[in-house]
Design a protein around this motif. Structure first.
Motif, PDB file in Angstrom:
ATOM      1  N   ARG A  45       0.200  17.086   1.798  1.00 50.97           N
ATOM      2  CA  ARG A  45      -1.171  16.602   1.951  1.00 50.97           C
ATOM      3  C   ARG A  45      -1.303  15.731   3.194  1.00 50.97           C
ATOM      4  N   LEU A  46      -0.325  14.875   3.443  1.00 55.00           N
ATOM      5  CA  LEU A  46      -0.382  13.996   4.603  1.00 55.00           C
ATOM      6  C   LEU A  46      -0.193  14.765   5.901  1.00 55.00           C
ATOM      7  N   VAL A  47       0.698  15.751   5.881  1.00 55.20           N
ATOM      8  CA  VAL A  47       0.884  16.590   7.069  1.00 55.20           C
ATOM      9  C   VAL A  47      -0.427  17.305   7.423  1.00 55.20           C
ATOM     10  N   ALA A  48      -1.067  17.875   6.412  1.00 61.69           N
ATOM     11  CA  ALA A  48      -2.324  18.596   6.647  1.00 61.69           C
ATOM     12  C   ALA A  48      -3.407  17.660   7.181  1.00 61.69           C
ATOM     13  N   PRO A  90      -5.601  10.404   3.804  1.00 58.90           N
ATOM     14  CA  PRO A  90      -7.055  10.517   3.643  1.00 58.90           C
ATOM     15  C   PRO A  90      -7.615   9.269   2.972  1.00 58.90           C
ATOM     16  N   ASP A  91      -8.713   8.750   3.511  1.00 61.81           N
ATOM     17  CA  ASP A  91      -9.388   7.561   2.966  1.00 61.81           C
ATOM     18  C   ASP A  91      -8.466   6.347   2.905  1.00 61.81           C
ATOM     19  N   ASN A  92      -7.415   6.349   3.703  1.00 61.54           N
ATOM     20  CA  ASN A  92      -6.448   5.243   3.718  1.00 61.54           C
ATOM     21  C   ASN A  92      -5.830   4.988   2.352  1.00 61.54           C
ATOM     22  N   ARG A  93      -5.673   6.034   1.560  1.00 61.51           N
ATOM     23  CA  ARG A  93      -5.147   5.882   0.208  1.00 61.51           C
ATOM     24  C   ARG A  93      -4.009   6.862  -0.045  1.00 61.51           C
ATOM     25  N   PRO A  94      -2.787   6.444   0.198  1.00 59.71           N
ATOM     26  CA  PRO A  94      -1.654   7.310  -0.154  1.00 59.71           C
ATOM     27  C   PRO A  94      -1.528   7.405  -1.676  1.00 59.71           C
ATOM     28  N   THR A  95      -0.992   8.498  -2.159  1.00 58.77           N
ATOM     29  CA  THR A  95      -0.696   8.612  -3.584  1.00 58.77           C
ATOM     30  C   THR A  95       0.611   7.884  -3.879  1.00 58.77           C
TER      31      THR A  95
END
Length: 266
Positions: free
Chosen positions: A39-42, A141-146
């Motif tokens: 998700r972060l790579v994308a 995304p939205d400065n919110r990592p899981t």
């Protein structure tokens, strides 16, 4: 037979790679190759393709952003993650976005940075006795990592702090996310947390000792210099300088025109 090195897209790439590096420069190079969180790579690559109008002529970094600062720093600053059009664009943490504008101006005021602005890699900025890092090295995304992304990235932070350990005396932790991400890293490294478990707050402090009781590291909490926090004055430039100054005092760094006199922790 030796196990094969994991590929950068493997979920265990950070865990298996971080322990192999022997210097901060090796760590930084390894971090920049990581593709362990799809998700972060994308997201980081999509931000580089779409771009903001103001940065349409930029060739975005679009990779994980490593830490920044000398490898023997007595003071560490831990933030959250790179900004999609800040560090993800420039390739240096807290560079090219409002959060970085606030942070580096404060560090410059304390004589801990060579200049008050950070615009791009190679702009001449140097840090004095300070290394900046993050629990998550890709723009989320939205400065919110899981939590999974945070935990996957954790070995990079653990190894960075391990490499800093011989000189590290204080850590300024910017934001509740960073505080919660950092505590397990420190306990896993053998630092003893005080009881009750220290809670995050602006100006909060905690003193950690190693198992022998011979070494100490101080944590200083501070609100993150996000654009929202600064615009609402939840955090002011003076408040930011205060927590950074406190960290510098504990770390024994010279600054603000003279040697800072260390005082006992609260």
């Amino acid at each position: 037979m030796a196990s094969r090195r994991p590929l950068p897209a493997s979920p265990d790439f950070p865990a298996r790679t971080a322990c192999r590096v022997s210097s901060s420069s090796e760590l930084d190079a390894a971090v920049a190759t990581c593709r362990a969180c799809p998700r972060l790579v994308a997201w980081r690559e999509e931000a580089a393709r779409v771009k903001r109008r103001a940065f349409r002529d930029w060739d975005y970094w679009a990779r994980p952003v490593p830490g920044f600062g000398p490898p023997d720093a007595p003071l560490a600053i831990v933030g959250l993650a790179p900004a999609a059009h800040g560090g993800n664009r420039t390739g240096r943490i807290f560079t090219g976005d409002p959060s970085g504008d606030a942070l580096y101006a404060a560090l410059y005021d304390l004589d801990l940075a060579s200049q008050p602005t950070a615009t791009h890699r190679g702009d001449g900025l140097e840090l004095y006795g300070v290394r900046i890092t993050v629990p998550v090295h890709c723009a989320p995304p939205d400065n919110r990592p899981t939590t999974t992304e945070r935990d996957t990235c954790r070995p990079w932070l653990a190894r960075e702090l391990e490499l800093l350990r011989p000189t590290l005396r204080a850590i300024v932790v910017l934001g509740g996310f960073a505080w919660q991400a950092l505590l397990p890293v420190l306990t896993s490294a053998g630092w003893q947390l005080p009881r009750p478990r220290p809670a995050f707050g602006h100006g909060a402090e905690a003193l950690l000792t190693d198992a022998s009781g011979e070494r100490q590291v101080h944590l200083v909490g501070g609100y993150h210099p996000s654009q929202r926090n600064m615009s609402t004055r939840t955090l002011t430039p003076a408040m930011l300088r205060d927590v950074l100054h406190r960290g510098a005092v504990i770390a024994g760094l010279p600054g603000n025109g003279g040697v800072l006199e260390a005082r006992a922790p609260c």
